[in-house]
Design a protein around this motif. Structure first.
Motif, mmCIF file in Angstrom:
data_model
loop_
_atom_site.group_PDB
_atom_site.id
_atom_site.type_symbol
_atom_site.label_atom_id
_atom_site.label_comp_id
_atom_site.label_asym_id
_atom_site.label_seq_id
_atom_site.Cartn_x
_atom_site.Cartn_y
_atom_site.Cartn_z
ATOM 1 N N GLY A 36 0.998 3.632 2.172
ATOM 2 C CA GLY A 36 1.579 3.837 3.493
ATOM 3 C C GLY A 36 2.739 2.899 3.759
ATOM 4 N N GLY A 93 -0.983 11.633 0.809
ATOM 5 C CA GLY A 93 -1.836 10.525 0.393
ATOM 6 C C GLY A 93 -2.044 9.438 1.429
ATOM 7 N N LEU A 94 -1.594 9.635 2.665
ATOM 8 C CA LEU A 94 -1.710 8.590 3.669
ATOM 9 C C LEU A 94 -3.051 8.666 4.404
ATOM 10 N N SER A 95 -3.535 7.505 4.808
ATOM 11 C CA SER A 95 -4.753 7.441 5.614
ATOM 12 C C SER A 95 -4.468 7.962 7.014
ATOM 13 N N VAL A 96 -5.531 8.203 7.759
ATOM 14 C CA VAL A 96 -5.376 8.682 9.134
ATOM 15 C C VAL A 96 -4.576 7.678 9.948
ATOM 16 N N GLN A 97 -4.850 6.393 9.749
ATOM 17 C CA GLN A 97 -4.128 5.359 10.493
ATOM 18 C C GLN A 97 -2.645 5.378 10.156
ATOM 19 N N MET A 98 -2.316 5.490 8.866
ATOM 20 C CA MET A 98 -0.918 5.513 8.456
ATOM 21 C C MET A 98 -0.224 6.790 8.921
ATOM 22 N N SER A 143 0.845 -1.191 0.000
ATOM 23 C CA SER A 143 0.000 0.000 0.000
ATOM 24 C C SER A 143 0.880 1.241 0.000
#
Length: 231
Positions: free
Chosen positions: A135, A161-166, A133
């Protein structure tokens, strides 16, 4: 002082991008370099790495003038660079990406230490980097730079471009590196992410420094944030 930029003028061909850029990066601190797109932030990192050729001014790293060194020599001197877009070797495995960058006998960073920092990579060591992915690729890109056992880590837009989790994982990793004494120069569009982990902020506009100071002071400096970041 870990890094000093003095009067840097540089660009591409006959087009200057940096105009007398001056900046100091202190040993063991996280230094955020902020600004709108086109401000010259990435060019500054590329000039430090010797990718963009010198025109005027100097780059001093741990007391040595590296202004005219090759990129290879600069990397070997202890600057780890993670470019925007990660640029991992997509057709090689995670393990191969890491071991290719490792310094033989350095003992400071190895695959196990990278996995301890980024546990997600531990279960993907045999996976192709191109299958990760976004991240995970960012983790790998940072891990690959750390395998060179750098004294200064430079990151160009790591949160992009990273998700909140990443983002949370990346933030924790950078805080852990900071606690271990890693000096970091961070170029970032995500202002809240950058200022949350930084000790100092330099704000750029049109290739020049327009504000420089403690991250805490920057967080309440409303006018420069509005004028140069639209925040």
């Amino acid at each position: 002082m870990m890094l000093e930029l003095s009067g840097l003028t540089a660009g591409y061909g006959s087009t200057p991008v940096l105009h007398g850029l001056c900046m100091l990066v202190t040993d063991g601190k996280v230094h955020a370099l902020l600004g709108r797109n086109g401000a010259g932030k990435t060019t500054a990192l590329r000039r430090i790495m010797g990718i963009v050729p010198a025109q005027r001014g100097s780059v001093t790293f741990t007391g040595q003038d590296i202004s005219h060194w090759s990129t290879t020599k600069i990397a070997r001197a202890g600057i780890g660079y993670v470019p925007e877009g990660r640029e991992v070797f997509a057709t090689l495995s995670v393990r191969e990406n890491l071991t290719l960058a490792g310094r033989i006998g350095s003992g400071e960073w190895n695959v196990n230490r990278v996995i301890a920092l980024f546990p997600n990579l531990g279960t993907r060591l045999n996976a192709l980097a191109g299958a990760l992915s976004g991240g995970e690729q960012q983790m790998l890109a940072i891990g690959r730079a750390l395998m060179t056992s750098p004294r200064l880590l430079m990151l160009d837009e790591p949160a992009e471009g990273l998700s909140v989790q990443m983002l949370h994982i990346l933030r924790n990793a950078l805080v852990e590196l900071k606690s271990a004494g890693m000096t970091t120069l961070l170029v970032e569009q995500n202002v809240s992410f950058a200022t949350a982990i930084s000790d100092r902020v330099t704000l750029m506009s049109r290739g020049q420094v327009v504000w420089d100071g403690d991250a805490e002071a920057f967080s309440i400096a409303g006018e420069p944030r509005r004028q140069f970041l639209g925040a």
